[in-house]
Design a protein around this motif. Structure first.
Motif, PDB file in Angstrom:
ATOM      1  N   LYS B 235      48.976 -33.690 -32.857  1.00 43.46           N
ATOM      2  CA  LYS B 235      48.408 -33.016 -31.681  1.00 43.46           C
ATOM      3  C   LYS B 235      47.473 -31.888 -32.099  1.00 43.46           C
ATOM      4  N   LYS B 239      43.247 -31.837 -31.655  1.00 42.09           N
ATOM      5  CA  LYS B 239      42.602 -30.698 -30.986  1.00 42.09           C
ATOM      6  C   LYS B 239      41.544 -30.074 -31.902  1.00 42.09           C
ATOM      7  N   PHE B 256      42.758 -33.903 -24.922  1.00 41.65           N
ATOM      8  CA  PHE B 256      43.820 -34.841 -24.514  1.00 41.65           C
ATOM      9  C   PHE B 256      43.618 -35.334 -23.087  1.00 41.65           C
ATOM     10  N   THR B 259      40.197 -32.617 -16.786  1.00 44.67           N
ATOM     11  CA  THR B 259      40.544 -32.298 -15.397  1.00 44.67           C
ATOM     12  C   THR B 259      39.272 -32.267 -14.571  1.00 44.67           C
ATOM     13  N   PRO B 305      50.604 -36.194 -24.368  1.00 40.82           N
ATOM     14  CA  PRO B 305      50.453 -34.740 -24.148  1.00 40.82           C
ATOM     15  C   PRO B 305      51.266 -34.217 -22.963  1.00 40.82           C
ATOM     16  N   GLU B 307      53.170 -31.685 -22.494  1.00 38.25           N
ATOM     17  CA  GLU B 307      53.132 -30.250 -22.182  1.00 38.25           C
ATOM     18  C   GLU B 307      51.953 -29.952 -21.251  1.00 38.25           C
ATOM     19  N   LEU B 308      50.810 -30.553 -21.551  1.00 38.01           N
ATOM     20  CA  LEU B 308      49.608 -30.301 -20.751  1.00 38.01           C
ATOM     21  C   LEU B 308      49.753 -30.854 -19.340  1.00 38.01           C
ATOM     22  N   LEU B 309      50.423 -31.998 -19.245  1.00 39.61           N
ATOM     23  CA  LEU B 309      50.588 -32.618 -17.926  1.00 39.61           C
ATOM     24  C   LEU B 309      51.532 -31.794 -17.068  1.00 39.61           C
ATOM     25  N   GLU B 311      51.898 -28.682 -17.241  1.00 37.42           N
ATOM     26  CA  GLU B 311      51.147 -27.489 -16.864  1.00 37.42           C
ATOM     27  C   GLU B 311      50.127 -27.803 -15.757  1.00 37.42           C
ATOM     28  N   VAL B 312      49.374 -28.867 -15.929  1.00 39.66           N
ATOM     29  CA  VAL B 312      48.278 -29.128 -14.991  1.00 39.66           C
ATOM     30  C   VAL B 312      48.793 -29.563 -13.610  1.00 39.66           C
ATOM     31  N   SER B 342      57.532 -36.405 -17.788  1.00 33.98           N
ATOM     32  CA  SER B 342      57.001 -35.105 -18.223  1.00 33.98           C
ATOM     33  C   SER B 342      57.229 -34.016 -17.186  1.00 33.98           C
TER      34      SER B 342
END
Ligand code: SF4
Ligand code: SF4
Lengths: 99, 395
Positions: B235, B239, B256, B259, B305, B307-309, B311-312, B342
């Protein structure tokens, strides 16, 4: 020997250094063992050629190689040596391994 | 950012992949043709015969052999690329796991196509989704331009983390459609990818090794644990590589996820690959009548990913996850199940449902994209809906 943890192993499923096969004592797999008769053996080397584990021992007799026995550390008891030994000689026969 | 006038080329997805391969100039390419990915290696074979690359091209008798040859070459320290699709990837399946476990940074240009039966040469994601647990990094590209740049980035990513990478484009929709690709100079590509520094080489006579020996109960688990860790660590590498690429060459490729109009979104759609392009327009249409809807495009599926999902999506009320394949498990597609999982840690979880669409290349028209948005709006407003909806199928 203490086995290594995942952080200590080299990455990529490979073993550094050769020959690694010496560390694997295939003799522990044996269920029957070849017994070699020095009085019958003519040292034709057929067993030495065919043995898949290089377990036929040769020794130097006055400058000539002669078969001199079986290395039971690596002999896995497949019986190929007994099978290829010429029928008229029959210097190797198989015996059940006592467990 | 360096401001530079980029060379603009009109290329199909397959041509874009092949052109990236030409600039990469890999040591070995071993491949077998399969629709719709055939052109990639066909064009590349021409580069080889015209002496435009130094690559050893190995024409093999099947995809299983293609991946096997790639593994052998890569284990000797070579930089290796191949291309395939659908049944070809399925035939490689056994060898995919070996490539990743031996930690060989092979790069695969993949064109998404449905799996048989029934026979179908058109796009869906069942091929690469079937390989999702094979230990490969998977990057799903939206268009030819992203495919071109991703393949170059993939070389650096793979060789840094010592894991294989597949970059995918949607079959026919992208592989055979012509688009503008903003290319790098060959020199820039070569400098960016540098030289491979292999973990080991079977051809190094100074350091003899044994690769892939019997592991059994005493070490197999440890080796798998290492591989899992490498995928986790990838990961940071992904990045770093994509960000460096963006800065060096003046692009803004998402890492990843991408948006789109998510800032104040009350509900959202998650899509992958080319369908995200259609969905962006659908979002614009609904935004124009005041709907607070946004889109998340999932680009990297492996590593996932999550963690990102989390969060978003933490502030949206409802999500529609689009899958271009079905797990045939009675609970929808693979993307849906992983996205849904997730969100489990969130204190207030959004409502979520799955839209399986486009199987076997079934068209994904604007009306279907708008339908999906409107369904997720109903979900947000509390309507009870089926967990999984199949969009575009005749009843
Ligand atoms: S039994 Fe098999 S392994 Fe043992 S010495 Fe004979 S041929 Fe070699
Ligand atoms: S095959 Fe028989 S005769 Fe020939 S070397 Fe071996 S044991 Fe001796």
């Amino acid at each position: 020997m203490k086995k290594k943890g995942w952080k200590e192993l080299p990455e990529g499923c490979f073993i550094p250094g050769v020959p690694t096969s010496q560390d694997l004592k295939t003799g522990s797999w044996r269920t029957s063992k070849p017994v070699w008769d020095p009085n019958k053996c003519t040292s034709c080397f057929l067993c030495w050629v065919y043995c898949p584990d290089n377990a036929i021992i040769l020794k130097d007799v006055g400058g000539d190689p002669k078969v001199s026995g079986i290395n039971y550390d690596y002999c896995k008891g497949c019986g190929i040596c007994a099978d290829v030994c010429p029928p008229k000689v029959k210097a190797i026969h198989m015996e059940r391994e006592e467990l | 950012m360096t401001e530079k006038e980029r060379t603009k080329m009109a290329l199909t997805g397959n041509e874009a992949f092949a052109y990236a391969m030409k600039q990469i100039n890999p040591d070995v390419v071993a491949a077998y043709p399969i629709t719709p990915a055939t052109e990639i290696v066909q064009i590349f074979a021409k580069y080889v015969s015209d002496g435009e690359v130094d690559t050893e091209f190995v024409a093999v008798e099947s995809e299983h052999s293609a991946m096997s040859a790639c593994i052998g070459a890569s284990a000797s320290g070579a930089r290796v690329i191949t291309g395939t699709s659908s049944q070809g990837l399925a035939l490689m399946h056994e060898m995919l796991y070996i490539a990743s476990a031996l930690r060989l940074p092979i790069v695969l240009a993949e064109v998404n196509r449905a799996l048989s039966a029934p026979i179908n040469i058109h796009c869906d994601h069942s091929d690469t989704m079937g390989s999702r647990d094979a230990g490969w990094i998977q990057i799903y590209c939206e268009n030819a331009n992203e495919g071109y740049h991703t393949l170059i980035q993939a070389v650096r990513i793979a060789e840094t983390v010592n894991l294989p990478v597949m970059a995918t484009l949607d079959g026919f929709i992208i592989s055979h459609e012509m688009e503008v690709v903003e290319s790098l100079d060959t020199q820039e590509v070569r400098e960016f990818i540098g030289k491979r520094k292999p973990l080991y080489s079977v051809l190094d006579v100074e350091k003899p090794i044994m690769v892939g020996p019997l592991d059994l109960t005493d070490y197999y688990f440890e080796h798998k644990r290492q591989q899992i860790e490498a995928m986790k660590k990838s990961k940071a590498v992904i990045k770093e590589v994509i960000e460096e690429y963006n800065t060096k060459f003046g692009f803004d490729f998402p890492v990843f996820i991408e948006t789109y109009r998510m800032e104040d979104a009350e509900y959202a759609i998650l899509a992958m690959s080319s369908a995200a392009g259609t969905m962006k327009e659908a979002v614009d249409i609904r935004r124009s009548i005041g709907e607070k809807v946004g889109l998340v495009r999932l680009k990297v599926f492996r590593p996932f990913p999550f963690e990102l999902l989390t969060e978003v999506f933490k502030n949206v009320k409802a999500i529609g996850v689009m899958d271009r394949s079905d797990s045939v498990n009675s609970m929808g597609g693979p993307v849906f199940n992983e996205v849904r999982s997730s969100l489990y840690e969130l204190e207030t979880r959004p409502r979520i449902m799955n839209f399986v669409f486009g199987l076997g290349g079934r068209d994904f028209p604007m009306e279907d994209a708008l339908h999906i948005i409107d369904r997720v709006k109903e979900l947000k407003d509390g309507k009870k809906l089926d967990f999984v909806e199949y969009v575009g199928v005749r009843e």
